[in-house]
Design a protein around this motif. Structure first.
Motif, PDB file in Angstrom:
ATOM      1  N   ARG A  75      48.165  37.419  19.987  1.00  0.00           N
ATOM      2  CA  ARG A  75      47.337  37.944  18.910  1.00  0.00           C
ATOM      3  C   ARG A  75      47.447  39.455  18.835  1.00  0.00           C
ATOM      4  O   ARG A  75      47.818  40.101  19.800  1.00  0.00           O
ATOM      5  N   ARG A  76      47.090  39.968  17.693  1.00  0.00           N
ATOM      6  CA  ARG A  76      47.132  41.406  17.513  1.00  0.00           C
ATOM      7  C   ARG A  76      46.105  42.066  18.430  1.00  0.00           C
ATOM      8  O   ARG A  76      44.963  41.634  18.513  1.00  0.00           O
ATOM      9  N   ALA A  77      46.575  43.095  19.107  1.00  0.00           N
ATOM     10  CA  ALA A  77      45.698  43.753  20.073  1.00  0.00           C
ATOM     11  C   ALA A  77      44.661  44.617  19.374  1.00  0.00           C
ATOM     12  O   ALA A  77      44.936  45.211  18.339  1.00  0.00           O
ATOM     13  N   ARG A  78      43.466  44.610  19.923  1.00  0.00           N
ATOM     14  CA  ARG A  78      42.441  45.522  19.427  1.00  0.00           C
ATOM     15  C   ARG A  78      42.036  46.381  20.610  1.00  0.00           C
ATOM     16  O   ARG A  78      41.132  46.044  21.360  1.00  0.00           O
ATOM     17  N   PRO A  79      42.749  47.493  20.776  1.00  0.00           N
ATOM     18  CA  PRO A  79      42.644  48.237  22.040  1.00  0.00           C
ATOM     19  C   PRO A  79      41.378  49.063  22.189  1.00  0.00           C
ATOM     20  O   PRO A  79      41.119  49.557  23.267  1.00  0.00           O
ATOM     21  N   TYR A  80      40.593  49.231  21.124  1.00  0.00           N
ATOM     22  CA  TYR A  80      39.398  50.045  21.247  1.00  0.00           C
ATOM     23  C   TYR A  80      38.179  49.140  21.342  1.00  0.00           C
ATOM     24  O   TYR A  80      37.964  48.287  20.486  1.00  0.00           O
ATOM     25  N   LEU A  81      37.460  49.354  22.397  1.00  0.00           N
ATOM     26  CA  LEU A  81      36.278  48.521  22.590  1.00  0.00           C
ATOM     27  C   LEU A  81      35.031  49.398  22.670  1.00  0.00           C
ATOM     28  O   LEU A  81      35.002  50.389  23.386  1.00  0.00           O
ATOM     29  N   TYR A  82      34.019  49.004  21.907  1.00  0.00           N
ATOM     30  CA  TYR A  82      32.738  49.695  21.938  1.00  0.00           C
ATOM     31  C   TYR A  82      31.671  48.703  22.364  1.00  0.00           C
ATOM     32  O   TYR A  82      31.768  47.512  22.070  1.00  0.00           O
ATOM     33  N   ILE A  83      30.680  49.236  23.040  1.00  0.00           N
ATOM     34  CA  ILE A  83      29.624  48.365  23.564  1.00  0.00           C
ATOM     35  C   ILE A  83      28.264  48.944  23.201  1.00  0.00           C
ATOM     36  O   ILE A  83      28.049  50.160  23.261  1.00  0.00           O
ATOM     37  N   CYS A  84      27.371  48.065  22.804  1.00  0.00           N
ATOM     38  CA  CYS A  84      25.996  48.497  22.559  1.00  0.00           C
ATOM     39  C   CYS A  84      25.311  48.664  23.911  1.00  0.00           C
ATOM     40  O   CYS A  84      25.321  47.752  24.723  1.00  0.00           O
ATOM     41  N   PRO A  85      24.732  49.854  24.171  1.00  0.00           N
ATOM     42  CA  PRO A  85      24.118  50.084  25.485  1.00  0.00           C
ATOM     43  C   PRO A  85      22.872  49.229  25.706  1.00  0.00           C
ATOM     44  O   PRO A  85      22.430  49.068  26.841  1.00  0.00           O
ATOM     45  N   ASN A  86      22.343  48.663  24.626  1.00  0.00           N
ATOM     46  CA  ASN A  86      21.121  47.866  24.750  1.00  0.00           C
ATOM     47  C   ASN A  86      21.412  46.380  24.952  1.00  0.00           C
ATOM     48  O   ASN A  86      21.057  45.797  25.963  1.00  0.00           O
ATOM     49  N   CYS A  87      22.124  45.771  24.011  1.00  0.00           N
ATOM     50  CA  CYS A  87      22.341  44.321  24.098  1.00  0.00           C
ATOM     51  C   CYS A  87      23.695  43.968  24.716  1.00  0.00           C
ATOM     52  O   CYS A  87      23.990  42.803  24.939  1.00  0.00           O
ATOM     53  N   ARG A  88      24.532  44.961  24.974  1.00  0.00           N
ATOM     54  CA  ARG A  88      25.844  44.781  25.612  1.00  0.00           C
ATOM     55  C   ARG A  88      26.841  44.032  24.737  1.00  0.00           C
ATOM     56  O   ARG A  88      27.858  43.564  25.206  1.00  0.00           O
ATOM     57  N   ARG A  89      26.507  43.879  23.478  1.00  0.00           N
ATOM     58  CA  ARG A  89      27.443  43.240  22.565  1.00  0.00           C
ATOM     59  C   ARG A  89      28.738  44.049  22.480  1.00  0.00           C
ATOM     60  O   ARG A  89      28.688  45.272  22.517  1.00  0.00           O
ATOM     61  N   ASN A  90      29.876  43.348  22.389  1.00  0.00           N
ATOM     62  CA  ASN A  90      31.175  44.011  22.325  1.00  0.00           C
ATOM     63  C   ASN A  90      31.646  44.176  20.884  1.00  0.00           C
ATOM     64  O   ASN A  90      31.460  43.283  20.071  1.00  0.00           O
ATOM     65  N   PHE A  91      32.256  45.318  20.600  1.00  0.00           N
ATOM     66  CA  PHE A  91      32.802  45.575  19.267  1.00  0.00           C
ATOM     67  C   PHE A  91      34.270  45.992  19.392  1.00  0.00           C
ATOM     68  O   PHE A  91      34.574  47.183  19.429  1.00  0.00           O
ATOM     69  N   PRO A  92      35.158  45.032  19.485  1.00  0.00           N
ATOM     70  CA  PRO A  92      36.574  45.397  19.575  1.00  0.00           C
ATOM     71  C   PRO A  92      37.085  45.950  18.255  1.00  0.00           C
ATOM     72  O   PRO A  92      36.720  45.456  17.181  1.00  0.00           O
TER      73      PRO A  92
END
Ligand SMILES: [Zn+2]
Ligand SMILES: [Zn+2]
Length: 200
Positions: free
Chosen positions: A135-152
């Motif tokens: 799959r296409r790479a999504r190299p940037y990952l962000y995280i919500c400091p509160n709920c820890r949800r990932n945002f690739p």
């Protein structure tokens, strides 16, 4: 507020415009291929569907439900590849239609004859895979400091962005810097990542 556009984007999965579901244009084309071959009834009940369930296979034919499934990633390979895969799978249905109750070898003589009738004489018995499985790479990952949800992300975020879910839950949807997304280090070949100090 302008910022919300960006927040919404984070919640929209970044899938490209890949087709999904039935494709009337391809069904019409399949009908036109089958009708002159005396398989009008097959052409009438035939369905052509894009299915993201197909992983590495370019297509699949199901003669019981008269369906051809196509891999949406074929779209990146051009119209010719779609056309060839459609005919390959149609040949399976046509061969089974002609054989009736008789059992046939999936890529045997009946299938090869159907391929020739559908304009792809000499088709390989194996479906070639013109695309990589990766799959296409999504190299940037962000995280919500509160709920820890990932945002690739495929690209880095340009502006400060907060987690919409947490802003909605705790601050009536207003931008709240407590929920500002933090850049995380992405470990190679791993989907897990450890949070890091805010980078942006
Ligand atoms: Zn096949
Ligand atoms: Zn959150």
């Amino acid at each position: 507020m302008l910022l919300f556009k960006q927040l919404d984007l984070l919640f929209t999965s970044p899938k490209s415009k890949r087709p999904a579901g039935r494709d009337p244009a391809l069904e019409e084309m399949a009908y036109r291929l089958l009708a002159p071959l005396g398989a009008t009834s097959l052409g009438e009940r035939l369905r052509v569907e894009w299915s993201s369930r197909l992983r590495s296979a370019a297509g699949r034919a199901d003669s019981r439900s008269s369906r051809v499934l196509l891999n949406p990633r074929l779209c990146a390979c051009g119209k010719e590849e779609i056309d060839r895969t459609l005919r390959h799978e149609l040949a399976h249905l046509l061969a089974a239609f002609r054989a009736g109750r008789r059992r046939i070898d999936p890529h045997g003589a009946e299938w090869r004859r159907a391929c020739a009738d559908l304009g792809i004489a000499g088709e390989e018995r194996c479906h070639t895979l013109p695309f990589p499985i990766k799959r296409r790479a999504r190299p940037y990952l962000y995280i919500c400091p509160n709920c820890r949800r990932n945002f690739p992300r495929t690209k880095p975020l340009r502006r400060a962005s907060a987690c919409l879910a947490c802003c909605q839950a705790h601050d009536r949807g207003r931008f709240d810097s407590r929920f500002k997304l933090q850049r995380a280090r992405v470990t190679q070949l791993s989907s897990r990542a450890k949070p890091r100090d805010p980078a942006d």
